[in-house]
Design an enzyme around this catalytic site. Structure first.
Site, PDB file in Angstrom:
ATOM      1  N   PRO A   2       0.825  -1.211   0.000  1.00 29.94           N
ATOM      2  CA  PRO A   2       0.000   0.000   0.000  1.00 29.94           C
ATOM      3  C   PRO A   2       0.859   1.261   0.000  1.00 29.94           C
ATOM      4  O   PRO A   2       1.846   1.349   0.728  1.00 29.94           O
ATOM      5  CB  PRO A   2      -0.814  -0.128   1.290  1.00 29.94           C
ATOM      6  CG  PRO A   2      -0.889  -1.602   1.530  1.00 29.94           C
ATOM      7  CD  PRO A   2       0.432  -2.142   1.068  1.00 29.94           C
ATOM      8  N   GLU A   3       0.481   2.217  -0.847  1.00 32.07           N
ATOM      9  CA  GLU A   3       1.189   3.484  -0.939  1.00 32.07           C
ATOM     10  C   GLU A   3       0.306   4.582  -0.357  1.00 32.07           C
ATOM     11  O   GLU A   3      -0.707   4.298   0.290  1.00 32.07           O
ATOM     12  CB  GLU A   3       1.577   3.741  -2.402  1.00 32.07           C
ATOM     13  CG  GLU A   3       2.425   2.620  -3.000  1.00 32.07           C
ATOM     14  CD  GLU A   3       2.801   2.838  -4.455  1.00 32.07           C
ATOM     15  OE1 GLU A   3       2.927   4.006  -4.881  1.00 32.07           O
ATOM     16  OE2 GLU A   3       2.959   1.837  -5.184  1.00 32.07           O
ATOM     17  N   LYS A  61       3.771   6.342   3.981  1.00 30.18           N
ATOM     18  CA  LYS A  61       3.088   5.050   4.070  1.00 30.18           C
ATOM     19  C   LYS A  61       2.800   4.629   5.512  1.00 30.18           C
ATOM     20  O   LYS A  61       2.350   3.515   5.749  1.00 30.18           O
ATOM     21  CB  LYS A  61       3.930   3.978   3.376  1.00 30.18           C
ATOM     22  CG  LYS A  61       4.222   4.275   1.913  1.00 30.18           C
ATOM     23  CD  LYS A  61       5.141   3.230   1.311  1.00 30.18           C
ATOM     24  CE  LYS A  61       5.580   3.600  -0.087  1.00 30.18           C
ATOM     25  NZ  LYS A  61       6.498   2.586  -0.680  1.00 30.18           N
ATOM     26  N   HIS A  95      -6.542 -14.539   9.156  1.00 34.94           N
ATOM     27  CA  HIS A  95      -5.216 -14.024   9.457  1.00 34.94           C
ATOM     28  C   HIS A  95      -5.271 -12.869  10.461  1.00 34.94           C
ATOM     29  O   HIS A  95      -4.447 -11.952  10.400  1.00 34.94           O
ATOM     30  CB  HIS A  95      -4.533 -13.577   8.163  1.00 34.94           C
ATOM     31  CG  HIS A  95      -4.410 -14.672   7.142  1.00 34.94           C
ATOM     32  ND1 HIS A  95      -3.560 -15.744   7.307  1.00 34.94           N
ATOM     33  CD2 HIS A  95      -5.058 -14.879   5.962  1.00 34.94           C
ATOM     34  CE1 HIS A  95      -3.662 -16.555   6.263  1.00 34.94           C
ATOM     35  NE2 HIS A  95      -4.559 -16.054   5.443  1.00 34.94           N
ATOM     36  N   ARG A 115       0.593 -12.023   5.242  1.00 34.80           N
ATOM     37  CA  ARG A 115       2.022 -12.293   5.090  1.00 34.80           C
ATOM     38  C   ARG A 115       2.858 -11.851   6.290  1.00 34.80           C
ATOM     39  O   ARG A 115       4.055 -12.100   6.348  1.00 34.80           O
ATOM     40  CB  ARG A 115       2.536 -11.604   3.823  1.00 34.80           C
ATOM     41  CG  ARG A 115       1.824 -12.089   2.562  1.00 34.80           C
ATOM     42  CD  ARG A 115       2.303 -11.355   1.323  1.00 34.80           C
ATOM     43  NE  ARG A 115       1.597 -11.794   0.131  1.00 34.80           N
ATOM     44  CZ  ARG A 115       1.712 -11.216  -1.060  1.00 34.80           C
ATOM     45  NH1 ARG A 115       2.507 -10.174  -1.223  1.00 34.80           N
ATOM     46  NH2 ARG A 115       1.037 -11.676  -2.090  1.00 34.80           N
ATOM     47  N   ARG A 162      21.432  15.162  -6.226  1.00 41.15           N
ATOM     48  CA  ARG A 162      21.608  13.723  -6.071  1.00 41.15           C
ATOM     49  C   ARG A 162      22.175  13.118  -7.355  1.00 41.15           C
ATOM     50  O   ARG A 162      21.784  13.508  -8.459  1.00 41.15           O
ATOM     51  CB  ARG A 162      20.274  13.047  -5.752  1.00 41.15           C
ATOM     52  CG  ARG A 162      19.668  13.409  -4.397  1.00 41.15           C
ATOM     53  CD  ARG A 162      20.356  12.661  -3.288  1.00 41.15           C
ATOM     54  NE  ARG A 162      19.788  13.007  -1.995  1.00 41.15           N
ATOM     55  CZ  ARG A 162      18.894  12.242  -1.340  1.00 41.15           C
ATOM     56  NH1 ARG A 162      18.478  11.111  -1.873  1.00 41.15           N
ATOM     57  NH2 ARG A 162      18.431  12.627  -0.168  1.00 41.15           N
ATOM     58  N   ARG A 272      12.264  -5.548  -8.756  1.00 40.31           N
ATOM     59  CA  ARG A 272      10.850  -5.385  -9.092  1.00 40.31           C
ATOM     60  C   ARG A 272      10.750  -5.132 -10.591  1.00 40.31           C
ATOM     61  O   ARG A 272      11.606  -5.552 -11.354  1.00 40.31           O
ATOM     62  CB  ARG A 272      10.242  -4.226  -8.280  1.00 40.31           C
ATOM     63  CG  ARG A 272      10.052  -4.552  -6.823  1.00 40.31           C
ATOM     64  CD  ARG A 272       9.565  -3.369  -6.029  1.00 40.31           C
ATOM     65  NE  ARG A 272      10.642  -2.438  -5.714  1.00 40.31           N
ATOM     66  CZ  ARG A 272      10.480  -1.351  -4.969  1.00 40.31           C
ATOM     67  NH1 ARG A 272       9.292  -1.053  -4.489  1.00 40.31           N
ATOM     68  NH2 ARG A 272      11.492  -0.554  -4.707  1.00 40.31           N
TER      69      ARG A 272
END
Length: 294
Positions: A2-3, A61, A95, A115, A162, A272
């Protein structure tokens, strides 16, 4: 994972259903869910019992419930965590990891996590670098782009100094919080920037344009309740988000770009995947990009 839009959707639900209520007791059903509360389950439950939830808050988050004790219940949903508001008579979820009961006898707050990558912890509130009180464990987390105090000019200056790729910078929670893989890909598609574009060469106007698209995609996703792919993310009432229907790049490998009809490409990125349009988001010269394995 989730973001920002998903976490904010949950926070808004908590604000409606648990703010102002007093915790009566906490049932601990799986120790891993409070593994970062180092004092253990007894201390965790004891520091919540009898406390009134005075407000809800979020940064990136992370979300938290502020308590009248001066501490906060901090939550991170991980990959599959759910904070559900359920009637006491409702059967336990398969769960279910933590149950919070309230002294009014009404609906319970349940932490469900298939999880067990998510976690809860009780933390003191401390001032961050801007003077805002946040749980101590996330004092290092940057402001998110929807925070009224977020300074786009400061962000642009830091970003351009950066030596990294633009998507890596967007996922750096110490630089800008709340953005994950999904919304980074969507904002970069809207900005016509390849994920491997070097941050050092970006003009300030391009950074400002990117931020505008970041805010746009996050706001639109929030209005749809977030993005649900596999049913693991739901809001406090167990409802899924519907922004998946609005995705333009993420997860659309092989499908035509809505701007130019070129098939969306999938590349390997930080263990990813990254999705982009080969034509609208041209690969920078010299960038080492590997196709993602299927």
């Amino acid at each position: 994972m989730p973001e920002l839009p998903e976490v904010e959707s949950v926070r808004m639900g908590l604000d409606r259903w648990v703010a102002g209520r007093t915790v009566e007791a906490v049932d601990m059903l799986h120790p891993r869910s409070i593994r970062r509360h180092l004092s253990g389950s007894g201390d965790f439950a004891g520091r919540l019992a009898g406390c009134k939830i005075t407000a809800t808050a979020r940064r990136g988050k992370y979300m938290w419930l502020t308590l009248d004790s001066g501490e906060a219940l901090l939550a991170h949903l991980g990959m599959s965590g759910q904070l559900l508001v359920q009637p006491p008579e409702c059967a336990d979820e398969k769960h279910l990891r933590v149950r919070m009961r309230f002294d009014d006898g009404g609906s319970e707050l349940r932490f469900v996590d298939q999880r067990t990558f998510g976690h809860l912890m009780v933390e003191p509130l401390v001032p961050d670098a801007t003077g805002v009180e946040v749980p101590g464990a996330i004092r290092h987390i940057a402001l998110d782009p929807l925070d009224p105090a977020f300074d786009g000019d400061v962000f642009a200056g830091v970003l351009r100094r950066r030596r990294t790729e633009i998507k890596r910078a967007l996922l750096d929670q110490s630089l800008i919080s709340g953005i994950g893989n999904i919304y980074a890909d969507e904002a970069l598609w809207r900005s016509r920037l390849h994920w491997a574009r070097a941050t050092g060469g970006l003009q300030r106007r391009r950074v400002a344009d990117l931020l505008e698209h970041v805010r746009g995609v996050l706001g639109e996703a929030l209005a749809e309740g977030g993005t649900s792919f596999d049913g693991l993310y739901v809001n406090v009432n167990g409802e899924s988000g519907y922004f998946e229907r609005g995705l333009k790049a993420y997860g659309r490998v092989g499908l035509p770009c809505e701007r130019c009809q070129t098939p969306i490409r999938r590349d390997a990125f930080m263990n990813r995947s990254s999705f982009s349009c080969p034509k609208c988001q041209p690969r920078p010269r010299g960038a080492r990009v590997s196709p993602a394995s299927r």
